[in-house]
Design a protein around this motif. Structure first.
Motif, mmCIF file in Angstrom:
data_model
loop_
_atom_site.group_PDB
_atom_site.id
_atom_site.type_symbol
_atom_site.label_atom_id
_atom_site.label_comp_id
_atom_site.label_asym_id
_atom_site.label_seq_id
_atom_site.Cartn_x
_atom_site.Cartn_y
_atom_site.Cartn_z
ATOM 1 N N LYS A 12 0.819 -1.210 0.000
ATOM 2 C CA LYS A 12 0.000 0.000 0.000
ATOM 3 C C LYS A 12 0.856 1.265 0.000
ATOM 4 C CE LYS A 12 -3.838 2.258 2.410
ATOM 5 N NZ LYS A 12 -4.664 2.402 1.204
ATOM 6 N N TYR A 13 1.950 1.256 0.763
ATOM 7 C CA TYR A 13 2.689 2.493 0.970
ATOM 8 C C TYR A 13 4.058 2.555 0.282
ATOM 9 C CZ TYR A 13 -0.856 3.367 4.504
ATOM 10 O OH TYR A 13 -2.058 3.572 5.140
ATOM 11 N N LEU A 14 4.639 1.412 -0.052
ATOM 12 C CA LEU A 14 5.982 1.440 -0.650
ATOM 13 C C LEU A 14 6.111 0.413 -1.777
ATOM 14 C CD1 LEU A 14 6.532 1.313 2.826
ATOM 15 C CD2 LEU A 14 8.518 2.500 1.934
ATOM 16 N N ASP A 15 5.071 0.232 -2.534
ATOM 17 C CA ASP A 15 5.066 -0.826 -3.540
ATOM 18 C C ASP A 15 6.162 -0.616 -4.579
ATOM 19 O OD1 ASP A 15 3.988 -3.159 -4.768
ATOM 20 O OD2 ASP A 15 3.073 -1.881 -6.285
ATOM 21 N N LYS A 16 7.148 -1.499 -4.567
ATOM 22 C CA LYS A 16 8.257 -1.486 -5.532
ATOM 23 C C LYS A 16 9.020 -0.158 -5.541
ATOM 24 C CE LYS A 16 6.000 -4.816 -8.592
ATOM 25 N NZ LYS A 16 6.804 -5.943 -8.088
ATOM 26 N N GLU A 17 9.048 0.512 -4.388
ATOM 27 C CA GLU A 17 9.705 1.819 -4.287
ATOM 28 C C GLU A 17 10.774 1.794 -3.208
ATOM 29 O OE1 GLU A 17 5.914 4.651 -5.574
ATOM 30 O OE2 GLU A 17 6.384 4.343 -3.457
ATOM 31 N N LEU A 18 11.954 2.258 -3.561
ATOM 32 C CA LEU A 18 13.063 2.405 -2.622
ATOM 33 C C LEU A 18 13.213 3.896 -2.321
ATOM 34 C CD1 LEU A 18 16.518 0.678 -2.858
ATOM 35 C CD2 LEU A 18 16.406 3.130 -2.515
ATOM 36 N N TYR A 19 13.370 4.238 -1.044
ATOM 37 C CA TYR A 19 13.435 5.640 -0.646
ATOM 38 C C TYR A 19 14.826 6.006 -0.155
ATOM 39 C CZ TYR A 19 8.387 6.252 -0.961
ATOM 40 O OH TYR A 19 7.102 6.359 -1.429
ATOM 41 N N LEU A 20 15.367 7.107 -0.683
ATOM 42 C CA LEU A 20 16.620 7.689 -0.211
ATOM 43 C C LEU A 20 16.307 9.089 0.302
ATOM 44 C CD1 LEU A 20 18.992 6.640 -3.135
ATOM 45 C CD2 LEU A 20 18.706 5.507 -0.934
ATOM 46 N N ILE A 21 16.662 9.357 1.547
ATOM 47 C CA ILE A 21 16.310 10.608 2.206
ATOM 48 C C ILE A 21 17.597 11.247 2.728
ATOM 49 C CG2 ILE A 21 14.859 11.631 4.004
ATOM 50 C CD1 ILE A 21 13.301 8.882 3.878
ATOM 51 N N VAL A 22 17.737 12.546 2.532
ATOM 52 C CA VAL A 22 19.032 13.179 2.784
ATOM 53 C C VAL A 22 19.084 13.971 4.083
ATOM 54 C CG1 VAL A 22 19.539 13.360 0.328
ATOM 55 C CG2 VAL A 22 18.416 15.263 1.479
ATOM 56 N N SER A 23 18.031 13.950 4.888
ATOM 57 C CA SER A 23 18.090 14.765 6.094
ATOM 58 C C SER A 23 17.223 14.197 7.199
ATOM 59 C CB SER A 23 17.639 16.198 5.781
ATOM 60 O OG SER A 23 16.290 16.210 5.359
ATOM 61 N N GLY A 24 17.603 14.539 8.433
ATOM 62 C CA GLY A 24 16.799 14.203 9.587
ATOM 63 C C GLY A 24 16.108 15.449 10.089
ATOM 64 N N SER A 25 16.591 15.979 11.227
ATOM 65 C CA SER A 25 16.033 17.211 11.788
ATOM 66 C C SER A 25 17.135 17.930 12.544
ATOM 67 C CB SER A 25 14.867 16.871 12.724
ATOM 68 O OG SER A 25 15.337 16.146 13.853
ATOM 69 N N LYS A 26 16.787 19.048 13.178
ATOM 70 C CA LYS A 26 17.785 19.800 13.937
ATOM 71 C C LYS A 26 18.308 18.999 15.119
ATOM 72 C CE LYS A 26 16.124 24.408 12.679
ATOM 73 N NZ LYS A 26 15.558 25.700 13.156
ATOM 74 N N LYS A 27 17.466 18.144 15.673
ATOM 75 C CA LYS A 27 17.877 17.327 16.817
ATOM 76 C C LYS A 27 18.434 15.969 16.396
ATOM 77 C CE LYS A 27 14.736 19.417 20.193
ATOM 78 N NZ LYS A 27 13.645 19.163 21.168
ATOM 79 N N LEU A 28 17.901 15.422 15.317
ATOM 80 C CA LEU A 28 18.363 14.120 14.833
ATOM 81 C C LEU A 28 19.183 14.352 13.578
ATOM 82 C CD1 LEU A 28 18.288 11.038 15.160
ATOM 83 C CD2 LEU A 28 16.241 11.011 13.727
ATOM 84 N N HIS A 29 20.503 14.331 13.726
ATOM 85 C CA HIS A 29 21.400 14.665 12.623
ATOM 86 C C HIS A 29 21.672 13.407 11.783
ATOM 87 C CE1 HIS A 29 22.140 18.642 14.277
ATOM 88 N NE2 HIS A 29 22.306 18.073 15.466
ATOM 89 N N LEU A 30 21.023 13.339 10.638
ATOM 90 C CA LEU A 30 21.192 12.217 9.717
ATOM 91 C C LEU A 30 21.571 12.760 8.343
ATOM 92 C CD1 LEU A 30 18.063 10.068 10.678
ATOM 93 C CD2 LEU A 30 20.425 9.717 11.418
ATOM 94 N N GLU A 31 22.497 12.094 7.695
ATOM 95 C CA GLU A 31 22.946 12.513 6.371
ATOM 96 C C GLU A 31 22.466 11.570 5.278
ATOM 97 O OE1 GLU A 31 27.167 12.600 6.846
ATOM 98 O OE2 GLU A 31 26.982 13.723 8.717
ATOM 99 N N HIS A 32 22.126 10.373 5.684
ATOM 100 C CA HIS A 32 21.717 9.373 4.683
ATOM 101 C C HIS A 32 20.718 8.423 5.320
ATOM 102 C CE1 HIS A 32 21.884 6.553 1.371
ATOM 103 N NE2 HIS A 32 22.218 5.591 2.210
#
Length: 671
Positions: free
Chosen positions: A239-259
């Motif tokens: 329903k939500y991710l059918d055959k889809e891969l997600y790459l996200i480049v940011s978290g938040s000001k408190k949660l520092h994520l680069e990848h």
């Protein structure tokens, strides 16, 4: 000390590969195939503590237990390389084959369709998470099976140390699963031990032993990642991710994520995180806090609705190390390294770099020799490739992160991408092609970086920049505010416009004009039922509607019931007597609404809303609007209609309806 003369692998040479992961299997396969080309026979044994003992060693078949700490994405580059080497991944090993990669920024989102000639898929590396069906069919076990088919043998055990014998041959001390120690002499040893666990000079027996023999050796620099597996089930993923891969480049000001990578795998979902917050995590509670903060991110809530740490059913998690720089001086006479122990592509596609390093080392060992000079030349070829690729990758990722975190730069990127989708054939998207290569890692980053400066890409950016500022002014003019709503491409591909136009007219039994003077069509996938979307459309012309709230125009339903034939929505220019009615002439509940505008400023006008089921159980909302401009018969009326046409140009419709469509999506997807 090492010899200056080549050390050649003779017939029946004994070769030991320390590590049963992909690098070890790839190396065994390549060595055995190169040996056959050279009309030689080698005795190759793969040694790994994770091998399940099924008979007395050396064994001809084996399975790995445990996990190999990887999100498990098979890139198009690796898939093509395996096909060329006649290594066909069976369907029972592939968990998911993807149709799209999504690159997600803080606001703008880009769906990148996997080209028909390429393949991107996910696999489980080992036998975890526990309870998974067909646990013996992991990717690593498949490669071990291929290595065995090519002639490799297997030995469960731990290589505790190694040195040289009196004849200058490597001598390994191996501890069996029972605890027995044995000494094995070899003609060539390759360390494919990776960089996980305690693999530093101080704590790794293998790296420590190699450092004693080669003081110039420095292992790869590493950085921790956080990987966890969830089990939301196939229904949720479809329903939500059918055959889809997600790459996200940011978290938040408190949660520092680069990848961030979100990778569907059948009924499971793998999430891989990297960033400063992961670097600083020390205690188990830190990891739990990070996972909780991850699910609280607004863009993660949009991608994974109703998913929380309490409902996620996390099956397993780990904090593996990722090699971020290549090693130094990683070979001596008769001993070399391959795979992550030698180096890997930055943050992704370590499987492909393992394949490349194994192939280059195997060719050098068989065809040139296993002395330090030849092995180091092979290693330097790999290391120079990795250094250059990772340097450009770091630059490219830095540019993408700054762009996608910037409101204005991300808008320009989005507008450039949307303009290509609208006006160019799918194979002629300069930016789209570039984004696909960045997202999939299907090209060397040096070439990607150069392509960023290509004339066609710069031309596309220039057009996108102009349209972005034009659209910002248009939004300001109409008083449109995006607020919390994410922005998604609503453009219909040029290649698909005719077919989609045909699909929306057939249920109504009408024929839309082939070439009206003004024609626009928008589409968006909404993860909601047709009833919820239809209910949102019922707000058309109501005060509580979140869409079509315009600064200078009142949009109000003045007659009839919402979504019922005969209802009228009036567009009234504020502080003036000018208004125009549009009347609902056909309604198919839960499916279609067809409005016809009053012929005041236009002729043969139509506004059509269509809701169509998608293959993944969601729905696609299509909005189609078209009309011809009135010309006027007298000079005064001609001037008036000319002014009307230019005061409300085509792109103004795009701005208003793009905002409306994304708003309807956001509201329909709310609980």
């Amino acid at each position: 000390m090492h010899t200056d003369r080549p050390l050649v692998l003779e017939n029946h040479s004994r070769i030991h590969i320390v590590g049963g992961g992909p690098a070890g299997s790839f190396l065994a396969i390549h060595l055995l195939r190169e040996a056959r080309k050279a009309l030689k026979t080698f005795e190759i044994t793969i040694i790994d503590q994770g091998l399940l003992s099924e008979s007395a060693p050396p064994q001809k078949s084996c399975r790995l237990k445990g996990c190999n700490f990887c999100a498990g994405v098979i890139s198009p580059s690796l898939y093509d390389a395996l096909i060329k080497d006649d290594i066909i991944i069976p369907q029972n090993v592939i968990s998911e084959t993807f149709s799209h990669i999504w690159i997600h920024g803080q606001w703008k989102n880009f769906p990148l369709k996997v080209p028909q000639e390429q393949r991107l898929c996910s696999v489980f590396r080992g036998i975890l998470p526990p309870g998974r069906k067909k646990i013996s069919f992991g990717f690593d076990n498949f490669l071990l099976e291929k290595a065995g088919e090519n002639g490799a043998a297997f030995m469960p055990g731990v290589v505790e140390s190694f040195n040289f014998s009196n004849t200058r041959h490597p001598r390994l001390v191996v501890k069996s699963p029972r605890g027995d120690l044995s000494t094995i002499e070899s003609d060539f040893v390759c360390l494919c031990c990776g960089v996980n666990g305690t693999n530093t000079i101080k704590t790794s027996p293998l790296f420590s032993a190699f450092k004693k023999l080669n003081p110039e050796f420095h292992p790869p620099r590493v950085r921790p990642a956080l990987i966890f597996e969830m089990m939301p089930g196939q229904e949720y993923i479809k329903k939500y991710l059918d055959k889809e891969l997600y790459l996200i480049v940011s978290g938040s000001k408190k949660l520092h994520l680069e990848h961030i990578a979100i990778v569907p795998k059948g009924e499971y979902l793998s999430v891989a995180l990297m960033g400063k917050s992961i670097d600083k995590a020390v205690f188990p509670n830190d990891i739990q806090d990070i996972i909780r903060a991850f699910f609280a991110l607004a863009h993660i809530k949009a991608i994974l609705p109703d998913m929380t740490p309490d409902t996620a059913r996390i099956a397993c998690s780990c904090t593996p190390m990722m090699a971020i720089t290549p090693s130094k001086s990683s070979s001596i006479d008769r001993i070399s390294m391959a795979g992550d122990a030698l180096g890997a592509r930055l943050y992704r596609d370590g499987l492909y770099s393992a394949f490349i390093s194994a192939r280059i080392i195997a060719k050098a060992a068989v065809n040139k020799g296993v002395d330090k000079n030849n092995l180091q030349k092979a290693n330097e070829t790999i290391i120079q490739w990795l250094r250059k690729d990772n340097l450009y990758c770091k630059r490219m990722f830095g540019i993408m992160q700054k762009t996608l975190k910037s409101n204005i730069l991300s808008r320009i990127l989005y507008q450039t991408f949307a303009t290509e989708m609208k006006f160019k054939q799918i194979g002629s998207w300069p930016l789209g092609r570039l984004l696909w290569k960045i997202g999939s890692g299907s090209a060397e980053y040096k070439n990607i970086f150069r392509e960023l400066l290509d004339f066609q890409v710069l031309k596309s950016f220039t057009i996108g920049t102009f349209k972005t500022f034009r659209n910002i002014l248009t939004e300001y003019f109409f008083g449109l505010s995006w607020g919390e709503y994410g922005r998604y491409p609503t453009v219909i591909l040029k290649d698909k416009r005719k077919a989609m136009k045909k699909s929306i007219q057939e249920p109504l039994g009408i024929t839309l004009d082939d070439s009206p003077q003004m024609e626009r069509m928008y589409a968006i996938k909404i993860r909601a039922s047709s009833e919820k979307i239809f209910a949102q459309l019922a707000a058309f012309g109501e005060k509580q509607a979140k869409f079509l709230q315009l600064r200078f125009v009142d949009v109000k339903r003045t007659q009839g019931l919402a979504n019922h034939v005969g209802s009228v929505v009036t567009y009234h220019l504020k502080n003036s007597p000018i208004s125009m009615d549009i009347r609902l002439v056909k309604s198919l509940p839960g499916k279609t609404l067809l409005y016809e505008p009053q012929e005041l400023f236009t002729t043969r006008g139509v506004l059509l809303f269509d809701i169509t089921p998608t293959r993944d159980g969601n729905h696609r909302l299509i909005i189609y609007t078209a009309f011809d401009y009135k010309q006027g018969k007298r000079v005064g009326s001609r001037i008036f209609f000319w002014l009307f046409k230019h005061l409300f140009p085509d792109y103004a419709h795009d701005v208003v309806w793009n905002h409306a469509v994304c708003t309807i999506k956001a509201e329909a997807e709310k609980k």
